[in-house]
Design a protein around this motif. Structure first.
Motif, mmCIF file in Angstrom:
data_model
loop_
_atom_site.group_PDB
_atom_site.id
_atom_site.type_symbol
_atom_site.label_atom_id
_atom_site.label_comp_id
_atom_site.label_asym_id
_atom_site.label_seq_id
_atom_site.Cartn_x
_atom_site.Cartn_y
_atom_site.Cartn_z
ATOM 1 N N GLN A 119 0.848 -1.186 0.000
ATOM 2 C CA GLN A 119 0.000 0.000 0.000
ATOM 3 C C GLN A 119 0.888 1.243 0.000
ATOM 4 O O GLN A 119 1.764 1.381 0.844
ATOM 5 C CB GLN A 119 -0.902 0.011 1.239
ATOM 6 C CG GLN A 119 -1.849 -1.167 1.293
ATOM 7 C CD GLN A 119 -2.872 -1.125 0.173
ATOM 8 O OE1 GLN A 119 -3.295 -0.061 -0.256
ATOM 9 N NE2 GLN A 119 -3.246 -2.299 -0.307
ATOM 10 N N ILE A 120 0.656 2.118 -0.938
ATOM 11 C CA ILE A 120 1.440 3.349 -1.041
ATOM 12 C C ILE A 120 0.554 4.493 -0.552
ATOM 13 O O ILE A 120 -0.513 4.751 -1.123
ATOM 14 C CB ILE A 120 1.904 3.585 -2.482
ATOM 15 C CG1 ILE A 120 2.765 2.414 -2.950
ATOM 16 C CG2 ILE A 120 2.662 4.894 -2.597
ATOM 17 C CD1 ILE A 120 3.139 2.457 -4.405
ATOM 18 N N ALA A 121 1.009 5.135 0.495
ATOM 19 C CA ALA A 121 0.239 6.250 1.047
ATOM 20 C C ALA A 121 0.469 7.501 0.202
ATOM 21 O O ALA A 121 1.581 7.755 -0.259
ATOM 22 C CB ALA A 121 0.665 6.505 2.484
ATOM 23 N N ALA A 122 -0.601 8.264 0.036
ATOM 24 C CA ALA A 122 -0.477 9.505 -0.716
ATOM 25 C C ALA A 122 0.290 10.527 0.115
ATOM 26 O O ALA A 122 0.056 10.663 1.321
ATOM 27 C CB ALA A 122 -1.860 10.044 -1.066
ATOM 28 N N PRO A 123 1.209 11.235 -0.484
ATOM 29 C CA PRO A 123 1.960 12.233 0.281
ATOM 30 C C PRO A 123 1.043 13.388 0.703
ATOM 31 O O PRO A 123 0.171 13.802 -0.058
ATOM 32 C CB PRO A 123 3.035 12.713 -0.692
ATOM 33 C CG PRO A 123 2.496 12.400 -2.042
ATOM 34 C CD PRO A 123 1.626 11.195 -1.881
ATOM 35 N N PRO A 124 1.211 13.880 1.914
ATOM 36 C CA PRO A 124 0.369 15.005 2.352
ATOM 37 C C PRO A 124 0.734 16.276 1.589
ATOM 38 O O PRO A 124 1.900 16.556 1.339
ATOM 39 C CB PRO A 124 0.709 15.143 3.844
ATOM 40 C CG PRO A 124 2.059 14.528 3.975
ATOM 41 C CD PRO A 124 2.153 13.464 2.938
ATOM 42 N N THR A 125 -0.299 17.022 1.244
ATOM 43 C CA THR A 125 -0.069 18.283 0.529
ATOM 44 C C THR A 125 -0.783 19.402 1.267
ATOM 45 O O THR A 125 -1.737 19.177 2.008
ATOM 46 C CB THR A 125 -0.601 18.213 -0.908
ATOM 47 O OG1 THR A 125 -2.003 17.979 -0.864
ATOM 48 C CG2 THR A 125 0.067 17.106 -1.702
ATOM 49 N N GLY A 126 -0.338 20.596 1.067
ATOM 50 C CA GLY A 126 -0.966 21.743 1.693
ATOM 51 C C GLY A 126 -1.949 22.429 0.778
ATOM 52 O O GLY A 126 -2.524 23.452 1.115
ATOM 53 N N LEU A 127 -2.180 21.897 -0.384
ATOM 54 C CA LEU A 127 -3.058 22.514 -1.360
ATOM 55 C C LEU A 127 -4.346 21.709 -1.450
ATOM 56 O O LEU A 127 -4.328 20.495 -1.563
ATOM 57 C CB LEU A 127 -2.367 22.542 -2.729
ATOM 58 C CG LEU A 127 -3.156 23.153 -3.875
ATOM 59 C CD1 LEU A 127 -3.389 24.634 -3.617
ATOM 60 C CD2 LEU A 127 -2.397 22.964 -5.166
ATOM 61 N N GLU A 128 -5.474 22.405 -1.380
ATOM 62 C CA GLU A 128 -6.756 21.722 -1.478
ATOM 63 C C GLU A 128 -7.571 22.420 -2.542
ATOM 64 O O GLU A 128 -7.585 23.651 -2.641
ATOM 65 C CB GLU A 128 -7.481 21.786 -0.133
ATOM 66 C CG GLU A 128 -8.784 21.030 -0.137
ATOM 67 C CD GLU A 128 -9.446 21.066 1.221
ATOM 68 O OE1 GLU A 128 -10.672 21.074 1.277
ATOM 69 O OE2 GLU A 128 -8.702 21.060 2.233
ATOM 70 N N MET A 129 -8.277 21.622 -3.342
ATOM 71 C CA MET A 129 -9.059 22.203 -4.423
ATOM 72 C C MET A 129 -10.449 21.596 -4.377
ATOM 73 O O MET A 129 -10.594 20.380 -4.209
ATOM 74 C CB MET A 129 -8.424 21.874 -5.783
ATOM 75 C CG MET A 129 -9.140 22.525 -6.929
ATOM 76 S SD MET A 129 -8.281 22.302 -8.472
ATOM 77 C CE MET A 129 -8.839 20.704 -8.937
#
Length: 104
Positions: free
Chosen positions: A89-99
């Motif tokens: 399982q590859i976790a999605a990297p956290p990002t500071g951008l939300e759309m």
């Protein structure tokens, strides 16, 4: 007087030109024979590939498998791949951008 000195030079140059022409014609004949041999080899390769397809082609492999009781699977949806372990399982990297998209 000056013209008489150029006659031997002209004769030597004429003989050199004739020698170059002879070499050129010999090379041209050699090239023609090579091209002819290339065509023969291409025809031979075509015949050999057709003969090999009878033994090693996809239809021959399918016939070989059917004679040994194997069943073909024409549709991929009907097959199931079995792996010894579950895929990682590859976790999605956290990002500071939300759309966000709003449809109205």
């Amino acid at each position: 007087m000056r013209l008489t000195r150029l006659v031997p030079l002209y004769a030597v140059l004429l003989l050199a030109l004739a020698a170059v022409g002879v070499v050129n014609q010999a090379r041209f004949g050699h090239e023609a024979r090579l091209i002819e041999r290339k065509v023969q080899l291409f025809e031979e390769i075509t015949e050999l590939r057709a003969g090999a397809a009878v033994v090693r082609g996809p239809l021959a492999v399918g016939a070989w498998a059917r004679t040994r009781g194997m069943v073909s699977t024409p549709e991929v949806e009907q097959t199931r791949h079995v792996a010894p372990l579950a895929p990682p399982q590859i976790a999605a990297p956290p990002t500071g951008l939300e759309m966000r998209t709003v449809w109205r």
